[in-house]
Design an enzyme around this catalytic site. Structure first.
Site, PDB file in Angstrom:
ATOM      1  N   TYR A 157       0.824  -1.208   0.000  1.00 16.55           N
ATOM      2  CA  TYR A 157       0.000   0.000   0.000  1.00 16.55           C
ATOM      3  C   TYR A 157       0.865   1.267   0.000  1.00 16.55           C
ATOM      4  O   TYR A 157       2.064   1.207   0.200  1.00 16.55           O
ATOM      5  CB  TYR A 157      -0.912  -0.012   1.227  1.00 16.55           C
ATOM      6  CG  TYR A 157      -0.137  -0.002   2.531  1.00 16.55           C
ATOM      7  CD1 TYR A 157       0.208   1.196   3.135  1.00 16.55           C
ATOM      8  CD2 TYR A 157       0.264  -1.185   3.141  1.00 16.55           C
ATOM      9  CE1 TYR A 157       0.933   1.219   4.306  1.00 16.55           C
ATOM     10  CE2 TYR A 157       0.991  -1.178   4.315  1.00 16.55           C
ATOM     11  CZ  TYR A 157       1.321   0.030   4.893  1.00 16.55           C
ATOM     12  OH  TYR A 157       2.050   0.059   6.038  1.00 16.55           O
ATOM     13  N   SER A 163       3.901   4.518  12.992  1.00 17.28           N
ATOM     14  CA  SER A 163       3.607   3.091  12.868  1.00 17.28           C
ATOM     15  C   SER A 163       3.546   2.674  11.401  1.00 17.28           C
ATOM     16  O   SER A 163       3.272   3.462  10.507  1.00 17.28           O
ATOM     17  CB  SER A 163       2.295   2.795  13.576  1.00 17.28           C
ATOM     18  OG  SER A 163       1.296   2.413  12.663  1.00 17.28           O
ATOM     19  N   LYS A 164       3.817   1.389  11.208  1.00 19.44           N
ATOM     20  CA  LYS A 164       3.707   0.850   9.861  1.00 19.44           C
ATOM     21  C   LYS A 164       2.457  -0.010   9.754  1.00 19.44           C
ATOM     22  O   LYS A 164       2.220  -0.639   8.747  1.00 19.44           O
ATOM     23  CB  LYS A 164       4.952   0.026   9.528  1.00 19.44           C
ATOM     24  CG  LYS A 164       6.189   0.864   9.273  1.00 19.44           C
ATOM     25  CD  LYS A 164       6.996   0.238   8.146  1.00 19.44           C
ATOM     26  CE  LYS A 164       8.213   0.961   7.651  1.00 19.44           C
ATOM     27  NZ  LYS A 164       8.615   2.219   8.087  1.00 19.44           N
ATOM     28  N   ARG A 165       1.677  -0.041  10.840  1.00 22.68           N
ATOM     29  CA  ARG A 165       0.457  -0.844  10.784  1.00 22.68           C
ATOM     30  C   ARG A 165      -0.455  -0.276   9.718  1.00 22.68           C
ATOM     31  O   ARG A 165      -0.870   0.873   9.774  1.00 22.68           O
ATOM     32  CB  ARG A 165      -0.253  -0.811  12.145  1.00 22.68           C
ATOM     33  CG  ARG A 165       0.390  -1.675  13.194  1.00 22.68           C
ATOM     34  CD  ARG A 165      -0.661  -2.447  13.987  1.00 22.68           C
ATOM     35  NE  ARG A 165      -1.834  -1.652  14.288  1.00 22.68           N
ATOM     36  CZ  ARG A 165      -1.953  -0.857  15.366  1.00 22.68           C
ATOM     37  NH1 ARG A 165      -0.986  -0.764  16.238  1.00 22.68           N
ATOM     38  NH2 ARG A 165      -3.066  -0.192  15.570  1.00 22.68           N
TER      39      ARG A 165
END
Ligand code: GLU
Length: 476
Positions: free
Chosen positions: A15, A246-248
């Site tokens: 993404y 964050s990479k969430r």
């Protein structure tokens, strides 16, 4: 003056991260401001990390936000010959060398260095192989090799970054990094520099995480005889608690924000302010204003906090503005809202009217407006306000029914509806809790909702009266 050309150079590994959107946006703004070109280059040389379809999705996302790249979209995987040529040129000039060290040897070396508290670094084992030895090993089948850059001894590399200023690094702190991997694909470093040069990139604008690579890149530019572009590294993005963003995916994927109904205006406006500010109090910027006012000099070094609450504020603000301007953009917004109202597309305008000024993002209207299309089940006691009783509630509802029934369709306006309910209260010595509350619950079936007159207006006369009659039945 040299033509301004910038590039956004994502690796298609999934993404689009909100930080990458900022990189793309700053590249876009700077190019457009200078009548330059904004190039999209897909850096797909890491075969292990490729995600099928990611490059197309990325382009689609950029375009949906209006960040359309100029010219042809280049994929590095189509340009392998170019990188090989550059690597060979460096080998022939004695500025790079084939390295045959096995991964086992490199692992052992790294472990030893770590055990000795040294920074892991290639030890130059293959740096001094003789020409004959190299020729011999290149011929022997199955002898895999990489190509490494020969970091010059005892030099100081000077670099200049428009945001971070002057940087100098001793070459003894740099590693003989890999240019071509065992699968014959180039590393990021080589492909990136060859491309920035051949594509005529004037300004390299990218995330701060690449700053440590800059000295290597400068050496590579020099070794290849390429002039340096300008470098602009963008400050780190942080969570509100100042930790690294964050990479969430759920928290930072631009695609997810778009799906939830964040508007391009809001996303671009908010993201533009992550690390840049105009130096004035102005907060709202449409894309053309950003193009006009953006400047590299006003980018900060300090990490920028990505706060979804702020993004919500911008989004809500744009939704409200678009609704109040009621122009073409409003029609698009209605269309977009229909996507969240499956089966009730006709109600999109009503839903926006009622909730447009109360939501952070469009997808919220689906739950909020559900009661317009189907009255939820509710119990009679919900109709009775805590300071009222069932008798007064019944009276309030009956009187409302009677007065509302007398209003004809053309008088069915927000103002009249409100006045009608107020008049009842005044005339009969009832409180708002005896009228406004039960009418509202009768119409919405909910403890919380917009005011009764707003709902009456949107539901229309017939449906409203039916719902009030139903409530009266419940009270019996
Ligand atoms: N492919 C790199 C990335 O994914 C590009 C870095 C650069 O812009 O040089 O971020």
């Amino acid at each position: 003056m040299k033509k301004i050309r910038t590039r956004f150079a994502p690796s298609p590994t999934g993404y689009l991260h909100i930080g990458s959107l900022r990189t793309a946006l700053f590249n876009y703004l700077f190019a457009k401001q200078n009548n330059g070109e904004f190039i999209l280059r897909i850096e797909d040389t890491d075969q292990q990390r490729l995600v099928e379809g990611a490059a197309d999705a990325l382009l689609e996302t950029l375009e949906s936000l209006g960040l359309r790249p100029d010219g042809k979209i280049e994929h590095q995987s189509n340009r392998l010959a170019l990188y090989e040529k550059a690597a060979n040129k460096l080998i022939s000039k004695g500025l790079a060398y084939p390295c045959f060290c096995s991964s086992e040897r490199l692992d052992r070396l790294r472990q030893e260095q770590q055990a000795n508290k040294q920074v892991p670094k290639y030890d130059g084992h293959c740096r001094h192989l003789s020409k004959d030895e190299v020729a011999q090993r290149l011929k022997s089948v199955g002898d895999k090799h990489v190509v490494r850059f020969k970091i010059p001894k005892d030099q100081i590399v000077q670099a200049k970054d428009i945001v971070y200023g002057k940087i100098s690094v001793k070459t003894e702190d740099l590693d003989d990094f890999v240019l071509i991997k065992t699968d014959n694909y180039p590393t990021y470093h080589l492909a990136n520099i060859v491309d920035d040069y051949t594509m005529g990139i004037s300004h390299v604008i990218r995330g701060e995480e690449w700053l440590p690579s800059l000295p290597k890149h400068i050496l590579l530019y020099q070794a290849l005889g390429y002039p340096l572009p300008e470098f602009v590294h963008l400050p780190l993005l942080l969570n509100p608690d100042k930790s690294k963003l964050s990479k969430r995916q759920g928290d930072v994927a631009v695609e997810d924000f778009i799906k939830k109904g964040y508007l391009p205006e809001a996303l671009l406006n908010y993201v533009a302010l992550l690390g840049w500010n105009p130096g004035t109090d102005q907060e709202l910027f449409l894309i053309n204003q950003l193009i006009e006012q953006f400047s590299l000099e006003k980018i900060n070094k300090a990490g920028a906090v990505f706060d979804v609450n702020k993004l919500n504020w911008f989004n809500a603000e744009y939704i409200r503005r678009i609704i109040s301007e009621a122009g073409e953009r409003y029609q698009q917004l209605i269309k977009q809202s229909q996507g969240y109202l499956q089966g009730h597309e006709d109600g999109a305008e009503d839903a926006l009217k009622l909730f447009g000024s109360r939501i952070n993002h469009l997808s919220e209207i689906s739950e909020l407006s559900a009661f317009l299309f189907k009255l939820p089940a509710y119990t009679a006691d919900m109709l009775v306000f805590k300071k009222s009783d069932s008798e007064k509630t019944d009276q309030g509802l009956n009187l409302s029914l009677g007065s509302l029934a007398k209003l004809n369709d053309k008088d069915w306006t927000l103002e009249n509806l409100n006045q009608t309910l107020e008049d009842i209260a005044g005339k009969h010595g009832l409180t708002p809790g005896d009228i406004f509350w039960p009418v509202r619950v009768a119409l919405s079936g909910q403890e919380k909702s917009p005011s009764p007159s707003e709902i009456l207006e949107v539901l229309g006369k017939e449906e409203s009266l039916n719902r009030i009659k139903l409530a009266l039945n419940k009270l019996k």
